[in-house]
Structures are given as structure tokens and as C-alpha cells.
Motif scaffolding. Structure first.
Motif, PDB file in Angstrom:
ATOM      1  N   PRO A  63      70.788  23.812  58.756  1.00  0.00           N
ATOM      2  CA  PRO A  63      71.170  23.601  57.352  1.00  0.00           C
ATOM      3  C   PRO A  63      70.121  22.942  56.472  1.00  0.00           C
ATOM      4  O   PRO A  63      69.991  23.284  55.297  1.00  0.00           O
ATOM      5  N   PHE A  64      69.346  21.993  57.004  1.00  0.00           N
ATOM      6  CA  PHE A  64      68.408  21.294  56.129  1.00  0.00           C
ATOM      7  C   PHE A  64      67.304  22.214  55.619  1.00  0.00           C
ATOM      8  O   PHE A  64      66.686  21.933  54.591  1.00  0.00           O
ATOM      9  N   ARG A  65      67.058  23.342  56.278  1.00  0.00           N
ATOM     10  CA  ARG A  65      66.068  24.305  55.796  1.00  0.00           C
ATOM     11  C   ARG A  65      66.501  24.901  54.458  1.00  0.00           C
ATOM     12  O   ARG A  65      65.682  25.152  53.578  1.00  0.00           O
ATOM     13  N   PHE A  66      67.802  25.130  54.318  1.00  0.00           N
ATOM     14  CA  PHE A  66      68.318  25.703  53.077  1.00  0.00           C
ATOM     15  C   PHE A  66      68.320  24.662  51.956  1.00  0.00           C
ATOM     16  O   PHE A  66      68.076  24.993  50.798  1.00  0.00           O
ATOM     17  N   LEU A  67      68.597  23.424  52.297  1.00  0.00           N
ATOM     18  CA  LEU A  67      68.528  22.356  51.303  1.00  0.00           C
ATOM     19  C   LEU A  67      67.105  22.217  50.785  1.00  0.00           C
ATOM     20  O   LEU A  67      66.876  22.079  49.581  1.00  0.00           O
ATOM     21  N   SER A  68      66.143  22.273  51.685  1.00  0.00           N
ATOM     22  CA  SER A  68      64.744  22.179  51.297  1.00  0.00           C
ATOM     23  C   SER A  68      64.367  23.321  50.358  1.00  0.00           C
ATOM     24  O   SER A  68      63.709  23.117  49.329  1.00  0.00           O
ATOM     25  N   ALA A  69      64.808  24.540  50.692  1.00  0.00           N
ATOM     26  CA  ALA A  69      64.513  25.701  49.846  1.00  0.00           C
ATOM     27  C   ALA A  69      65.152  25.553  48.474  1.00  0.00           C
ATOM     28  O   ALA A  69      64.533  25.859  47.446  1.00  0.00           O
ATOM     29  N   ALA A  70      66.383  25.079  48.435  1.00  0.00           N
ATOM     30  CA  ALA A  70      67.093  24.921  47.161  1.00  0.00           C
ATOM     31  C   ALA A  70      66.392  23.925  46.249  1.00  0.00           C
ATOM     32  O   ALA A  70      66.398  24.073  45.016  1.00  0.00           O
ATOM     33  N   ARG A  71      65.772  22.916  46.821  1.00  0.00           N
ATOM     34  CA  ARG A  71      65.080  21.914  46.020  1.00  0.00           C
ATOM     35  C   ARG A  71      63.700  22.359  45.563  1.00  0.00           C
ATOM     36  O   ARG A  71      63.133  21.774  44.645  1.00  0.00           O
ATOM     37  N   GLU A  72      63.181  23.378  46.203  1.00  0.00           N
ATOM     38  CA  GLU A  72      61.848  23.869  45.854  1.00  0.00           C
ATOM     39  C   GLU A  72      61.867  24.862  44.698  1.00  0.00           C
ATOM     40  O   GLU A  72      60.898  24.985  43.959  1.00  0.00           O
ATOM     41  N   VAL A  73      62.976  25.601  44.547  1.00  0.00           N
ATOM     42  CA  VAL A  73      62.992  26.687  43.551  1.00  0.00           C
ATOM     43  C   VAL A  73      63.472  26.183  42.193  1.00  0.00           C
ATOM     44  O   VAL A  73      64.212  25.202  42.093  1.00  0.00           O
ATOM     45  N   ASN A  74      63.060  26.892  41.153  1.00  0.00           N
ATOM     46  CA  ASN A  74      63.459  26.562  39.783  1.00  0.00           C
ATOM     47  C   ASN A  74      64.328  27.643  39.149  1.00  0.00           C
ATOM     48  O   ASN A  74      64.935  27.413  38.109  1.00  0.00           O
ATOM     49  N   ASN A  75      64.379  28.817  39.767  1.00  0.00           N
ATOM     50  CA  ASN A  75      65.123  29.936  39.220  1.00  0.00           C
ATOM     51  C   ASN A  75      66.564  29.906  39.724  1.00  0.00           C
ATOM     52  O   ASN A  75      66.809  29.878  40.934  1.00  0.00           O
ATOM     53  N   LEU A  76      67.521  29.947  38.821  1.00  0.00           N
ATOM     54  CA  LEU A  76      68.932  29.848  39.190  1.00  0.00           C
ATOM     55  C   LEU A  76      69.435  31.052  39.978  1.00  0.00           C
ATOM     56  O   LEU A  76      70.519  30.983  40.562  1.00  0.00           O
ATOM     57  N   ARG A  77      68.668  32.144  40.002  1.00  0.00           N
ATOM     58  CA  ARG A  77      69.149  33.307  40.740  1.00  0.00           C
ATOM     59  C   ARG A  77      69.280  33.028  42.229  1.00  0.00           C
ATOM     60  O   ARG A  77      69.991  33.742  42.933  1.00  0.00           O
ATOM     61  N   TRP A  78      68.596  31.980  42.713  1.00  0.00           N
ATOM     62  CA  TRP A  78      68.665  31.651  44.141  1.00  0.00           C
ATOM     63  C   TRP A  78      69.747  30.613  44.456  1.00  0.00           C
ATOM     64  O   TRP A  78      70.075  30.402  45.623  1.00  0.00           O
TER      65      TRP A  78
END
Length: 243
Positions: A63-78
Motif C-alpha cells: 500500500p505505501f507504494r500507492f501513497l507515494s505515487a499519489a503524493r508525487e503527481v499533480n494531475n487529478l486524473r490519477w
């Protein structure tokens, strides 16, 4: 020129995506896709793969891999796809028999970065891992955040893991692990899972655990400050979180 370079970059990323990039590669490159201007049509293909339950299961991403990805992106499509994938990733977390006490260290030292190259703190990773274990074993586990004080966290059924992390407080002071275990343990426990950097204050935590109850310590920074002996029913896993 700059325009042709940008076009080439976009085309290169879209070609890689269409050629079948692996799950982890997709997850780690979402920000690069946006910076290259990958089209919505191609992004839709990425989203379909990220949110496919079978793909999530086979990827074995924690799960923490997805949290890390969510914090890295700026585009709401993700945003929503990552939340879906994060919740699906709970299937990669084991169901545990018996009763489990899950202790998440929120002392000051835990708010240091997990690594030199990542923006997530040890506290972030500990919170997402502890929450995932609890949500996977909701009926027979107790989730505690602690420092110099402690409290039980109640995560409502249906809560997303991204919001579960927000339920945790901030810096809770020094690492009062021994007293926290004494306060929350019960005679019916099957195991205690401790997620920490092992910079404990006072008595070593394993002394608060009866010899017949397994204590599993996840030391997020390796064995730098390890304080739990590796003997029967005492297991320390160092160097972050892996499968």
C-alpha cells in the motif's frame, strides 16, 4: 528545437506504455507521463491497468507504494485510480489468525525521510502499513499510534487507505514503547506487530511482552538502533518494508 523535443518525449513515453510497461514502472512514472504531455487516451490505458484487481494482485505492490505515487503527481486524473488501486492492494496484505496488536510509532524521530531520494517519512510508511494490516484484519486487531502518549485509532469500515493515514496525529514526542505495550496488551493476544525506528525510551519493549506472545518488529531504518533480541517469538525485520 524545444517543441520537437517535447513531441519526441511524449511519443517515446506513449510508445513505452503501449508496448506493455510493467505495473511498477507505470506506478513510478505517472509524474513523468504528465510532464511529457501523455494524452488522456493513453492515460486511460494506464488507469485501466492500475485498477485491474488481477494486475494489482500480481504486482505485489504494498500500500505505501500507492501513497507515494499519489503524493508525487499533480494531475487529478490519477487521484481516484490510485485510491482504487491502493484499496485493492489490501489483498496483498495477509489475513492473520487470532488477535493482533498493531503499534505505530509516531515519535519525533519517525518524521525523518525514509530515504535520501524519497519524500515520504518513516511516519508516513508506518501509518499506511499499520492501517493496511488493521483494515485487512479489522475484526481481530487493535491499531495504536504512540509516542510519549498513545491512543486507539478507529478506522470506519469502507474508509480508503489514503484517508486512514490522515487519521493519525503529528509528532507524539519521545518513544515510550514499553509503557504503550503494557497499557494495551491483553492475555488473549496472538501477536504484537511493532512498526518503528527502534529509538525507544526507557525499558526495552520486548520486556513488556510475555515470552509466549510473538513480537514482530519492523525497523524502518535497518538495524541502526535495534533493541530487540532475535530469539524465540522475537523477530526483527530491518531496512524498510518488503514482501
Amino acid at each position: 528545437n524545444t517543441i520537437s523535443a517535447a513531441t519526441d518525449k511524449k511519443a517515446a513515453w506513449e510508445k513505452q506504455i503501449l508496448s506493455g510497461m510493467g505495473y511498477m514502472a507505470l506506478l513510478r512514472n505517472l509524474r513523468n507521463f504528465d510532464e511529457a504531455g501523455v494524452s488522456d487516451a493513453i492515460a486511460k490505458l494506464v488507469i485501466e491497468k492500475l485498477t485491474d484487481p488481477d494486475q494489482v494482485r500480481r504486482s505485489r505492490q504494498f500500500p505505501f507504494r500507492f501513497l507515494s505515487a499519489a503524493r508525487e503527481v499533480n494531475n487529478l486524473r490519477w487521484a481516484y485510480p490510485l485510491e482504487q488501486a491502493l484499496n485493492l492492494s489490501l489483498q496483498n496484505v495477509p489475513e492473520l489468525k487470532g488477535s493482533t496488536l498493531i503499534l505505530v510509532d509516531r515519535s519525533g524521530s519517525m518524521f525523518a525521510p525514509l530515504s535520501e531520494h524519497g519524500g515520504m517519512s518513516q511516519a508516513d510508511v508506518a501509518a499506511i502499513f499499520g492501517s493496511a494490516l488493521h483494515m485487512r484484519n479489522r475484526e481481530n486487531s487493535l491499531l495504536i499510534e504512540y509516542g510519549s502518549s498513545s491512543r486507539i485509532l478507529s478506522l470506519p469500515a469502507g474508509m480508503s487507505l489514503l484517508n486512514a493515514v490522515k487519521a493519525f496525529g503529528g509528532n507524539l514526542g519521545w518513544t515510550n514503547t514499553y509503557q504503550t505495550i503494557e497499557r494495551h496488551r491483553s492475555s488473549k493476544l496472538s501477536r504484537i506487530i511493532l512498526i518503528t525506528d527502534e529509538q525507544h525510551t526507557g525499558m526495552p519493549p520486548h520486556l513488556a511482552v510475555p515470552a509466549d506472545i510473538p513480537l514482530y518488529t519492523f525497523n524502518l531504518v535497518g538495524y541502526k538502533a535495534a533493541g530487540t533480541p532475535t530469539t524465540r517469538n522475537r523477530v526483527t525485520i530491518g531496512g524498510g518494508l518488503t514482501d
